[in-house]
Design an enzyme around this catalytic site. Structure first.
Site, PDB file in Angstrom:
ATOM      1  N   GLY A  79       0.833  -1.203   0.000  1.00 25.24           N
ATOM      2  CA  GLY A  79       0.000   0.000   0.000  1.00 25.24           C
ATOM      3  C   GLY A  79       0.869   1.256   0.000  1.00 25.24           C
ATOM      4  N   ALA A 129      15.360  11.133  -0.809  1.00 20.06           N
ATOM      5  CA  ALA A 129      16.513  11.077   0.105  1.00 20.06           C
ATOM      6  C   ALA A 129      17.456   9.932  -0.271  1.00 20.06           C
ATOM      7  CB  ALA A 129      16.017  10.910   1.540  1.00 20.06           C
ATOM      8  N   VAL A 130      16.883   8.798  -0.638  1.00 18.32           N
ATOM      9  CA  VAL A 130      17.715   7.648  -1.040  1.00 18.32           C
ATOM     10  C   VAL A 130      18.549   8.028  -2.265  1.00 18.32           C
ATOM     11  CG1 VAL A 130      17.645   5.301  -2.023  1.00 18.32           C
ATOM     12  CG2 VAL A 130      16.161   5.890  -0.090  1.00 18.32           C
ATOM     13  N   VAL A 131      17.864   8.590  -3.268  1.00 12.89           N
ATOM     14  CA  VAL A 131      18.540   8.899  -4.530  1.00 12.89           C
ATOM     15  C   VAL A 131      19.657   9.924  -4.300  1.00 12.89           C
ATOM     16  CG1 VAL A 131      18.222   9.974  -6.806  1.00 12.89           C
ATOM     17  CG2 VAL A 131      16.553   8.300  -5.974  1.00 12.89           C
ATOM     18  N   ARG A 161       1.087  -5.126  -5.246  1.00 11.16           N
ATOM     19  CA  ARG A 161       1.202  -6.298  -4.362  1.00 11.16           C
ATOM     20  C   ARG A 161       1.354  -7.475  -5.316  1.00 11.16           C
ATOM     21  NH1 ARG A 161      -0.701  -4.157   0.620  1.00 11.16           N
ATOM     22  NH2 ARG A 161      -2.446  -2.727   0.404  1.00 11.16           N
ATOM     23  N   ASP A 191       4.743  -4.842   6.056  1.00  9.21           N
ATOM     24  CA  ASP A 191       5.102  -6.222   6.403  1.00  9.21           C
ATOM     25  C   ASP A 191       5.177  -7.165   5.194  1.00  9.21           C
ATOM     26  OD1 ASP A 191       2.365  -6.131   6.180  1.00  9.21           O
ATOM     27  OD2 ASP A 191       1.960  -6.983   8.166  1.00  9.21           O
ATOM     28  N   THR A 218       4.123   2.599   5.593  1.00  9.67           N
ATOM     29  CA  THR A 218       2.735   2.125   5.616  1.00  9.67           C
ATOM     30  C   THR A 218       1.925   3.052   6.512  1.00  9.67           C
ATOM     31  OG1 THR A 218       1.236   0.435   6.518  1.00  9.67           O
ATOM     32  CG2 THR A 218       3.472   0.395   7.360  1.00  9.67           C
ATOM     33  N   ASP A 254      -0.392   2.219   8.316  1.00  6.95           N
ATOM     34  CA  ASP A 254      -0.938   1.471   9.450  1.00  6.95           C
ATOM     35  C   ASP A 254      -0.123   1.568  10.737  1.00  6.95           C
ATOM     36  OD1 ASP A 254      -3.014   0.644   7.897  1.00  6.95           O
ATOM     37  OD2 ASP A 254      -2.207  -1.341   7.467  1.00  6.95           O
ATOM     38  N   ASP A 261       2.113  -0.398  11.811  1.00 11.23           N
ATOM     39  CA  ASP A 261       2.073  -1.703  12.462  1.00 11.23           C
ATOM     40  C   ASP A 261       3.392  -2.478  12.333  1.00 11.23           C
ATOM     41  OD1 ASP A 261       1.842  -2.082   9.754  1.00 11.23           O
ATOM     42  OD2 ASP A 261       0.288  -3.607   9.872  1.00 11.23           O
ATOM     43  N   MET A 289      -8.923   2.997   8.206  1.00 10.90           N
ATOM     44  CA  MET A 289      -8.127   1.863   7.727  1.00 10.90           C
ATOM     45  C   MET A 289      -7.372   1.185   8.875  1.00 10.90           C
ATOM     46  SD  MET A 289      -6.613   2.577   3.961  1.00 10.90           S
ATOM     47  CE  MET A 289      -7.530   1.958   2.566  1.00 10.90           C
ATOM     48  N   ARG A 294      -6.263  -3.020   8.658  1.00  8.30           N
ATOM     49  CA  ARG A 294      -6.780  -4.381   8.510  1.00  8.30           C
ATOM     50  C   ARG A 294      -6.406  -5.236   9.722  1.00  8.30           C
ATOM     51  NH1 ARG A 294      -5.583  -5.937   2.762  1.00  8.30           N
ATOM     52  NH2 ARG A 294      -3.490  -5.530   3.525  1.00  8.30           N
ATOM     53  N   GLU A 297     -16.594   8.967  21.169  1.00 11.33           N
ATOM     54  CA  GLU A 297     -17.222   8.349  22.339  1.00 11.33           C
ATOM     55  C   GLU A 297     -16.739   6.914  22.548  1.00 11.33           C
ATOM     56  OE1 GLU A 297     -18.745  10.730  20.634  1.00 11.33           O
ATOM     57  OE2 GLU A 297     -18.896  11.974  22.428  1.00 11.33           O
ATOM     58  N   SER A 355     -25.587  13.021  20.143  1.00 11.27           N
ATOM     59  CA  SER A 355     -24.733  12.629  19.014  1.00 11.27           C
ATOM     60  C   SER A 355     -23.467  11.972  19.547  1.00 11.27           C
ATOM     61  CB  SER A 355     -24.371  13.845  18.159  1.00 11.27           C
ATOM     62  OG  SER A 355     -23.366  14.595  18.778  1.00 11.27           O
ATOM     63  N   ILE A 390      -9.068   7.718   1.031  1.00 11.09           N
ATOM     64  CA  ILE A 390      -8.621   9.125   1.164  1.00 11.09           C
ATOM     65  C   ILE A 390      -7.526   9.202   2.221  1.00 11.09           C
ATOM     66  CG2 ILE A 390     -10.781  10.213   0.398  1.00 11.09           C
ATOM     67  CD1 ILE A 390     -11.155  11.028   3.388  1.00 11.09           C
TER      68      ILE A 390
HETATM   69  O1  F6P Z   1      -1.553   0.043   3.381  1.00 13.60           O
HETATM   70  C1  F6P Z   1      -2.235  -0.543   4.413  1.00 13.60           C
HETATM   71  C2  F6P Z   1      -3.680  -0.568   4.101  1.00 13.60           C
HETATM   72  O2  F6P Z   1      -4.102   0.745   3.879  1.00 13.60           O
HETATM   73  C3  F6P Z   1      -4.569  -1.230   5.122  1.00 13.60           C
HETATM   74  O3  F6P Z   1      -4.894  -0.425   6.206  1.00 13.60           O
HETATM   75  C4  F6P Z   1      -5.751  -1.625   4.297  1.00 13.60           C
HETATM   76  O4  F6P Z   1      -6.437  -2.662   4.854  1.00 13.60           O
HETATM   77  C5  F6P Z   1      -5.102  -2.032   3.006  1.00 13.60           C
HETATM   78  O5  F6P Z   1      -3.919  -1.288   2.911  1.00 13.60           O
HETATM   79  C6  F6P Z   1      -5.932  -1.844   1.786  1.00 13.60           C
HETATM   80  O6  F6P Z   1      -5.142  -2.102   0.686  1.00 13.60           O
HETATM   81  P1  F6P Z   1      -5.522  -2.098  -0.842  1.00 13.60           P
HETATM   82  O7  F6P Z   1      -6.473  -1.004  -1.057  1.00 13.60           O
HETATM   83  O8  F6P Z   1      -4.220  -1.851  -1.530  1.00 13.60           O
HETATM   84  O9  F6P Z   1      -6.071  -3.418  -1.097  1.00 13.60           O
END
Ligand code: F6P
Length: 323
Positions: free
Chosen positions: A11, A22-24, A72, A103, A127, A129, A131, A171, A173, A189, A217, A255
């Protein structure tokens, strides 16, 4: 190291471009030739590899997405696919790689290194996430939570005006880091995360209490991977038990993955990109560069992938305490 390949995979995340830049530029300044591998492992297999110079990364620092594109790759999961990727790198004389991703990217890199130990690969955490173990923040996370926060602020305006309960899906997963931070920042809440078992009954009690105490609300943030289901599913379950409330569901979706990176993101991405090249120059491989307590750290890829950072229980308790 004479030639270095850089790629983004999985992703995309805001800040990836700042990292590529920066790498380049770090590598070119050290007299290393740099090649961009487009569309991650998929492009590596197809030999979609382009030379990069200073100009090729001009004016990209502020752009979301990734100029190298991303994918991917299913083919890279196969031995044959990896052999083809290895051959394409050999054709270009590339032996050193900077892999920017999460990951899945690092799992691929670990297997690749096991099969071809003559390669050197350093990972950079990219990423939204957050994570990965071995860094306080991944590239993309800060921008994503700020994007989500602003969207939820907007939702709060209309939720208040119409006395509604909103279930907002963010987002994540497998991880609730985006959900947790945005819940605190928007005064939600309740927050539902994959890391903490969800009790629909507990949520219904909270919302009922709010309703009975004239708090008409409410915002419930739901991480995409919550064990009780997505936001629509959870809204349906709650409505069955508390039909007197008016509900709406918003899925923020992709988004959160786009947009111009925040200042913090650009700085982190630039630092980690530079450090990745330095790590390769020092002879490191099979590690991820990260930043923990503002210090640069190296973490074995295996550990980065397997030992996700833990959710901070104090932050989690704060959500209900301050609501
Ligand atoms: O990049 C991580 C992530 O945004 C997750 O939070 C989400 O579940 C997933 O990618 C969705 O990926 P894609 O839209 O590429 O299938």
């Amino acid at each position: 190291m004479k030639k270095l390949g850089v790629f983004t995979s999985g992703g995309d995340a805001p800040g990836m471009n700042a990292c590529i830049r920066a790498v380049v530029r770090t590598a070119l300044k050290a007299g290393i030739e740099v090649y961009g591998i487009r569309r991650g492992y998929a492009g590596m297999i197809e030999g979609d590899i382009i030379p990069m110079d200073r100009q090729s990364v001009s004016n990209i620092l502020q752009l979301g997405g990734t100029i190298l594109r991303s994918a991917r790759s299913q083919a890279f999961r196969t031995e044959e696919g990896r052999a083809r990727a290895r051959a394409k790198l050999a054709e270009q004389g590339i032996s050193h790689l900077v892999a920017i991703g999460g990951d899945g990217t690092f799992t691929g890199a670990r297997i690749f290194l096991k099969e071809y130990p003559e390669l050197s690969i350093v990972g950079v955490p990219g990423t939204i996430d957050n994570d990965l173990y071995g860094t306080d923040f991944t590239i993309g996370y800060d921008t994503a939570i700020n994007t989500a926060m602003r969207a939820i602020d907007n939702i709060k305006d209309t939720a208040n005006s119409h006395d509604r309960v909103f279930f907002v899906e963010v987002m994540g997963r497998d991880a609730g880091f985006i959900a947790l931070r945005t819940a605190i920042a928007t005064g939600a809440e309740a927050v539902l995360l994959p890391e903490a078992p969800t009790s629909i009954e507990g949520l219904v009690n909270t919302l009922r209490w709010n309703y009975e105490h004239k708090k008409t609300s409410s915002i419930v943030i739901v991480a995409e991977g919550d064990d009780a289901g997505g936001a629509f599913d959870i809204a349906r379950q709650v409505k069955e038990q508390l039909p007197e409330c008016a509900y709406r569901v918003t899925v923020l979706g992709h988004i959160q993955r786009g947009g111009s990176p925040t200042c913090q993101e650009r700085v982190l991405a630039s630092q980690l990109g530079m450090e990745a090249v330095r790590a390769l120059q020092e002879g490191s491989s099979g590690i991820m560069v990260g930043q923990v307590c503002q210090k640069i750290t190296y973490t074995p890829l295996e550990k980065a992938v397997k030992h996700h950072n833990q959710i901070d229980k104090n932050l989690l308790n704060m959500v209900s305490l301050l609501a």
